[in-house]
Each structure stands twice: as C-alpha cells, then as structure tokens.
Write an enzyme that holds these catalytic residues in place. Structure first.
Site, mmCIF file in Angstrom:
data_model
loop_
_atom_site.group_PDB
_atom_site.id
_atom_site.type_symbol
_atom_site.label_atom_id
_atom_site.label_comp_id
_atom_site.label_asym_id
_atom_site.label_seq_id
_atom_site.Cartn_x
_atom_site.Cartn_y
_atom_site.Cartn_z
ATOM 1 N N LYS A 1 13.395 -95.264 28.687
ATOM 2 C CA LYS A 1 14.458 -94.471 29.243
ATOM 3 C C LYS A 1 13.958 -94.078 30.766
ATOM 4 C CE LYS A 1 14.902 -90.130 30.193
ATOM 5 N NZ LYS A 1 15.565 -90.218 31.587
ATOM 6 N N GLU B 1 17.254 -90.677 35.397
ATOM 7 C CA GLU B 1 18.349 -90.746 35.642
ATOM 8 C C GLU B 1 18.817 -90.460 36.956
ATOM 9 O OE1 GLU B 1 16.743 -88.202 34.362
ATOM 10 O OE2 GLU B 1 17.333 -86.115 34.512
ATOM 11 N N CYS C 1 2.452 -88.182 43.016
ATOM 12 C CA CYS C 1 1.771 -87.263 42.269
ATOM 13 C C CYS C 1 0.098 -87.419 42.617
ATOM 14 C CB CYS C 1 1.688 -87.936 40.681
ATOM 15 S SG CYS C 1 1.043 -89.574 40.435
ATOM 16 N N GLU D 1 2.855 -77.055 42.165
ATOM 17 C CA GLU D 1 2.978 -78.555 42.805
ATOM 18 C C GLU D 1 4.226 -78.166 43.585
ATOM 19 O OE1 GLU D 1 4.208 -81.689 40.387
ATOM 20 O OE2 GLU D 1 2.938 -83.036 41.569
ATOM 21 N N SER E 1 6.827 -84.427 35.285
ATOM 22 C CA SER E 1 6.218 -83.105 35.672
ATOM 23 C C SER E 1 5.539 -82.444 34.489
ATOM 24 C CB SER E 1 7.710 -81.890 35.977
ATOM 25 O OG SER E 1 8.356 -82.011 34.721
ATOM 26 N N PHE F 1 11.229 -89.844 38.692
ATOM 27 C CA PHE F 1 12.197 -90.425 39.628
ATOM 28 C C PHE F 1 11.340 -91.000 40.987
ATOM 29 C CE2 PHE F 1 11.181 -86.203 41.825
ATOM 30 C CZ PHE F 1 10.963 -87.016 42.941
HETATM 31 P P1 NAD Z 1 10.614 -84.656 35.472
HETATM 32 O O1 NAD Z 1 9.424 -84.097 34.307
HETATM 33 O O2 NAD Z 1 11.698 -83.693 35.882
HETATM 34 O O3 NAD Z 1 11.554 -85.970 34.746
HETATM 35 C C1 NAD Z 1 10.556 -86.826 34.062
HETATM 36 C C2 NAD Z 1 11.559 -87.478 32.828
HETATM 37 O O4 NAD Z 1 11.677 -86.473 32.012
HETATM 38 C C3 NAD Z 1 12.688 -88.125 33.297
HETATM 39 O O5 NAD Z 1 13.240 -89.214 32.812
HETATM 40 C C4 NAD Z 1 13.861 -86.944 32.927
HETATM 41 O O6 NAD Z 1 15.104 -87.354 32.527
HETATM 42 C C5 NAD Z 1 13.026 -86.289 31.954
HETATM 43 N N1 NAD Z 1 13.420 -84.721 31.769
HETATM 44 C C6 NAD Z 1 13.700 -83.819 32.831
HETATM 45 N N2 NAD Z 1 13.741 -82.740 32.393
HETATM 46 C C7 NAD Z 1 13.625 -82.705 31.105
HETATM 47 C C8 NAD Z 1 13.896 -81.583 30.112
HETATM 48 N N3 NAD Z 1 13.697 -80.509 30.381
HETATM 49 N N4 NAD Z 1 13.498 -82.145 28.691
HETATM 50 C C9 NAD Z 1 13.132 -83.303 28.511
HETATM 51 N N5 NAD Z 1 13.067 -84.368 29.330
HETATM 52 C C10 NAD Z 1 13.295 -84.163 30.571
HETATM 53 O O7 NAD Z 1 9.788 -85.185 36.499
HETATM 54 P P2 NAD Z 1 10.288 -85.864 37.803
HETATM 55 O O8 NAD Z 1 10.920 -84.625 38.841
HETATM 56 O O9 NAD Z 1 11.276 -87.008 37.625
HETATM 57 O O10 NAD Z 1 8.879 -86.476 38.611
HETATM 58 C C11 NAD Z 1 8.307 -85.895 39.331
HETATM 59 C C12 NAD Z 1 6.973 -85.359 38.495
HETATM 60 O O11 NAD Z 1 6.085 -86.370 37.945
HETATM 61 C C13 NAD Z 1 5.944 -84.520 39.548
HETATM 62 O O12 NAD Z 1 5.377 -83.479 38.587
HETATM 63 C C14 NAD Z 1 4.840 -85.431 39.396
HETATM 64 O O13 NAD Z 1 3.527 -84.960 39.837
HETATM 65 C C15 NAD Z 1 4.876 -86.104 38.134
HETATM 66 N N6 NAD Z 1 4.309 -87.579 38.465
HETATM 67 C C16 NAD Z 1 3.152 -87.620 37.658
HETATM 68 C C17 NAD Z 1 2.347 -89.018 37.788
HETATM 69 C C18 NAD Z 1 0.927 -88.872 37.245
HETATM 70 O O14 NAD Z 1 0.802 -90.066 36.951
HETATM 71 N N7 NAD Z 1 0.179 -87.983 36.871
HETATM 72 C C19 NAD Z 1 3.077 -89.952 38.389
HETATM 73 C C20 NAD Z 1 4.326 -90.028 38.892
HETATM 74 C C21 NAD Z 1 4.750 -88.443 38.823
#
Ligand code: NAD
Length: 495
Positions: free
Chosen positions: A173, A176, A281, A380, A226, A149
C-alpha cells in the site's frame, strides 16, 4: 484524468470505489491524477491472490527468484530518468534528489538478486552419534508493506524485493500522496517477471492500513511513516498475531566539535538540514555546537541563505513541501518557536517562487538558542527548519542527545578519532555518521534506527530483512543403516 490502477493477481485494474484522492503537483497544486480508496472487497481479492500464489512461489527455486531481480535492476537503471521525472512531479523533490531516491532503492534490488547467498541456513553434523541438525529459513506467507510519501521509490523497494526474493508474496500500500512512481516501479517488476499474485498493490489511507493490520491471511507487516501511525500499526498488527516492523519519526542531531573541518562540515550540515525541504527521516534538524564551534552560527546562516528554492523540476537546491497542510503545519511550528522565545535567525515563511506562486514552499529557516523544552525541539518538524543548540563539551552534547527519545540517526563532525570513538560508544542512536551527515547504511547492512524511531527488533533490507521475512525451522535427522537398525525402546531423553 489519469486514475492510478491497483495490481491484483497480475492485472492492473481500476477500482470500483466511489472515493478518489487527488494527487497534486506540490509546486503548482495542479491535480495530476487520482488514486482510489481501494474497497474492502478489492483488498480481500489482493490478499487471496497473494495467498494462492504463495503455494507455488515458496517452492520456486531460489535461483529463479533471484534472476527476476537481476532483470529488475537492469530495467530500473534503463528507466531512471523517467522514474525521477514522475517522482519529482508528484513529490516535489529535485530531479537530482529523485534519482538518489530511486538509486538507493535500486541497491536493495541488486542485493535481492543475491538472495541465494543470503538465505543460507545452518548445518551441524553429529550433534549426537549419527544425528545431524540443520536449520532452514522459510518464507512466512503473505506479507504487506505500508509506505510514506517522502521516499516513494526507495521505501517500497526496501520492502517487496526482499520479501519476494525470500519466497513470500506481497501486498503493497503506497502513500496515497504520491503513488505514481511506485506504480511505475511495480510495472517494471511485473515486466521483469514477478509472477501473477506474487506482488499486489492496493491503495488508500487509514481504511486500507487497518484492513491490512486485521487481515487474518497476512503474516507480517512492514511500515515506514510517522510515529503516531507507526505505533497504531504495530499494536493493531501485533494484536492480530502478525510480525511487525515499524520505522518511524525522528529528531536527528548533528554534533559539531571546534576541531572539525569547517567548510566540509558547514556544507554537509546545510545539505542534511535543508535538502529535500527537510522531509527526510534522517534530516539533521538539530545542530549542537560544542565549545568554540558556537561561533559558527553566522557561517551556518550564510550557507542556508545561499540555497535556492524552486520547483523540483528546475533542479535547484530544495523544492516544495508535499502539501498545503504540511506547509501550514511547518509554518505554525515556526510561529510556535518564536512564541517560545527561540531566536529566529532566518525565516523561510512566505517565500515566493517566480512562476510557482501556489507552491507549498518554505525556505530554509534557522532558530538559535533552542532549548529542549520547546515544541520545535520536541516535535519532528519535517520541513527545512534547523534548531541550533550549544554544549560546553562533548559529554554535555551526548547527554542532550541521549535524553531525546528518538534514535534514528546522528552525526559527529570532528578531526579527533578519540572523540568520534567516544561518541560512537556512548550515543544511544541506531545510525551514526562520523563526518558524514546522513548515514543510511547500504543493503549489506540493515537500516538500524532505534528507540522511539522504531518498533520491532528487525530493520528493513539487508540481513535483518531476511530474518524478518522468514521463520527458522530446525530439522534433527538420524538415518539408520541396516546394521544399526536393531535397537531397543529408550524412554530417556538422551539420544
Ligand atoms: P504517515 O504516517 O502520515 O503515513 C505513512 C503511511 O500510513 C501512509 O501509507 C498513509 O496512508 C498511512 N496512514 C496515514 N495516516 C494514517 C492513520 N491515521 N491510520 C493508518 N494509516 C495511516 O507518514 P508520512 O507523512 O507519509 O511520512 C513522513 C513520516 O515518515 C515522518 O515522520 C518520517 O520521519 C517518517 N519516515 C521514517 C523513516 C524511517 O526509516 N524511520 C523513513 C521515512 C519516513
């Protein structure tokens, strides 16, 4: 109520699902649209469309592919204000920061327009007498992207432009929680000339992600999000034989030496710790004050107190967190820090923003005397919370950083070239800033997080993305002229 569409085989279509997810304005809780949990059947349709389109797209001249991205970058520039406004409404970051989000993605699109210079193979003449070997980088097939997000413009743009430019087709994808700016960018990609089936979009949460990981016709998955979800995606996609790259969570440290330019350093630290409400991140969420820099705590606090929290559209310093759940989680972790004995110098809990009483706001928060066994250090937080730690000297600071499992980014602030050089050599982190707080590389390089912040060898965009989205074929060729064609059977391996 607006329903976010899917893109399947060149058509923007409504989902047949009965399951819809609310997209809310994080400053007000107003529901601004609904996004579908795409059905299994629709996911299969999207992948089938991508699979069919691949047969012609992979043979489409590279110059034709490149020109689409020339048009695309112009369209993104033209629509910059509109894109930033959509992004801020659903994500919450300030308008200025939203423009930065779009702009950093735009740079990848510009890079993709130069694909003919990037996807060049190798050629060696006369590897044996009259024998030449060359290698070509061919596209994999249908690739997929799963995005978080916090950068709903930049991160989708890290993925599909390079995948498509290299000759693959794509199923995206988006998050959401804020898919609307992503969809506007997708509309512009179609307007720029991406042919039907080459780019597809499905929506939803875990069910869609798992279906992507399992689908036999998808060859590669790019994930940003994440750590716990990234590990799941990496394992599940790898199990079904896919290439996977997962960029994940972080805990980024800024190291401040006492000889640093004080005003510059404090400004950069405050921007990197609290900007985007800490939801980056690459946010600097830990600062290690070395030696006499330990006396700068009050100055750090003063910088944080000067920041104004408001709705993103008011374009102040930081906006709300993405959701009430995110706010509750951050506030809970702040409570944990207090219980664990860290000194709470500035408490952003319970902040009220006039006119936005229901917003997910947390103000800048600072803990001093943080130790590495505390949960606020180990997890984090992904909110505007800065942990202050101390080190006697640079060696101790380096030891502390290297003991942290994450490896996304770090920064050192100093006027000493020797100290910066030592730091750069000894630190086990992918992206290092020297007097620069958020060292995200431009697309002529690649995003290079490391250790627990990344799974897979190749990073997104840049040179590594060209490798990730292609496989290498080597061809060894010998052409006989009529004179040479009289030979005899050779049963040895020599040529
Ligand atoms: P998230 O992991 O909750 O979601 C990422 C994606 O995974 C979304 O599209 C979501 O729909 C899907 N998802 C969520 N829960 C899931 C599950 N249980 N099973 C399968 N898919 C699932 O991450 P977020 O909260 O949207 O983003 C923040 C996180 O992203 C932070 O940890 C941040 O550090 C990380 N991030 C990392 C980078 C990088 O380059 N290292 C860049 C941006 C964000």
């Amino acid at each position: 109520m607006q329903h976010v569409k899917q893109l399947i085989n060149g058509q923007f279509v409504d989902s047949n699902t009965s399951e819809w997810i609310d997209i809310t304005d994080p400053a007000t809780q107003e529901v601004i649209a609904k996004v579908p949990q795409t059905t299994d059947d629709e996911i299969n349709q999207a992948v089938a469309a991508a699979q069919k389109a691949f047969q012609t797209w992979r043979k489409t001249p590279i110059t034709t592919r490149a020109r689409i991205f020339l048009r695309y970058q112009a369209l993104i520039r033209e629509h910059m204000d509109e894109l930033a406004e959509i992004l801020t409404a659903e994500q919450g970051k300030t308008i200025a920061d939203a423009r930065g989000d779009v702009f950093r993605g735009l740079e990848v699109v510009e890079h993709a327009a130069g694909i003919a210079n990037l996807q060049i193979g190798d050629y060696v003449e006369n590897v044996a007498s009259g024998v030449d070997t060359y290698s070509v980088w061919q596209p994999l097939g249908v690739c997929a992207g799963i995005t978080p997000f916090n950068f709903p413009a930049m991160i989708p743009l890290w993925m599909f432009p390079m995948a498509i430019a290299t000759g693959n087709t794509f199923v995206l994808k988006p998050s959401e929680q804020d898919p609307m700016v992503t969809m506007r960018l997708i509309e512009l990609a179609v307007e720029a000339g991406v042919p039907e089936g080459v780019l597809n979009v499905v929506h939803g949460g875990k069910a869609t992600v798992d279906a992507i990981c399992d689908h036999p016709d998808i060859k590669a998955v790019s994930f940003v999000g994440s750590t716990h979800v990234g590990k799941h995606v990496y394992e599940r996609a790898s199990q079904s034989g896919k290439r996977a790259q997962c960029m994940m969570g972080a805990k980024n440290h800024g190291v401040i030496l006492p000889d640093a330019n004080k005003e510059q350093t404090l400004n950069q630290l405050a921007g990197a710790a609290f900007g985007a409400a800490g939801q980056r991140c690459m946010a600097l969420s830990v600062v290690v004050l070395v030696g006499a820099a330990g006396e700068w705590v009050d100055d750090i606090k003063a910088k944080a107190e000067g920041l104004v929290v408001s709705a993103g559209k008011d374009d102040k310093d930081l906006g709300p967190l993405i959701s009430p759940a995110a706010k509750a989680r951050v506030e809970h972790l702040i409570g944990t820090g207090v219980e664990e004995g860290a000194s709470l110098l500035l408490d952003g809990r319970g902040i009220k923003v006039d006119g936005y009483e229901k917003g997910n706001f947390v103000g800048p928060t600072i803990f001093d005397n943080v130790t590495s066994d505390m949960q606020i250090y180990k997890e984090e937080i992904f909110g505007p919370v800065l942990c202050i730690m101390r080190a006697a000297d640079l060696d101790e600071a380096i030891e502390l950083l290297n003991a942290n499992p994450n490896g996304n980014g770090t920064a050192i602030f100093t006027q000493s070239g020797a100290a910066a050089h030592k730091f750069q050599q000894d630190i086990m982190v992918g992206q290092i800033g020297i007097n620069l707080p958020i060292p995200v590389p431009l697309p002529m390089f690649s995003f290079s997080g490391s250790r627990a912040s990344k799974l897979g060898d190749l990073g997104p965009y840049g040179k590594q993305a060209v490798q990730f989205y292609t496989h290498t074929k080597t061809v060894t060729a010998r052409w006989f002229d009529d004179e040479a064609s009289r030979g005899k059977v050779n049963t040895t391996i020599s040529m």
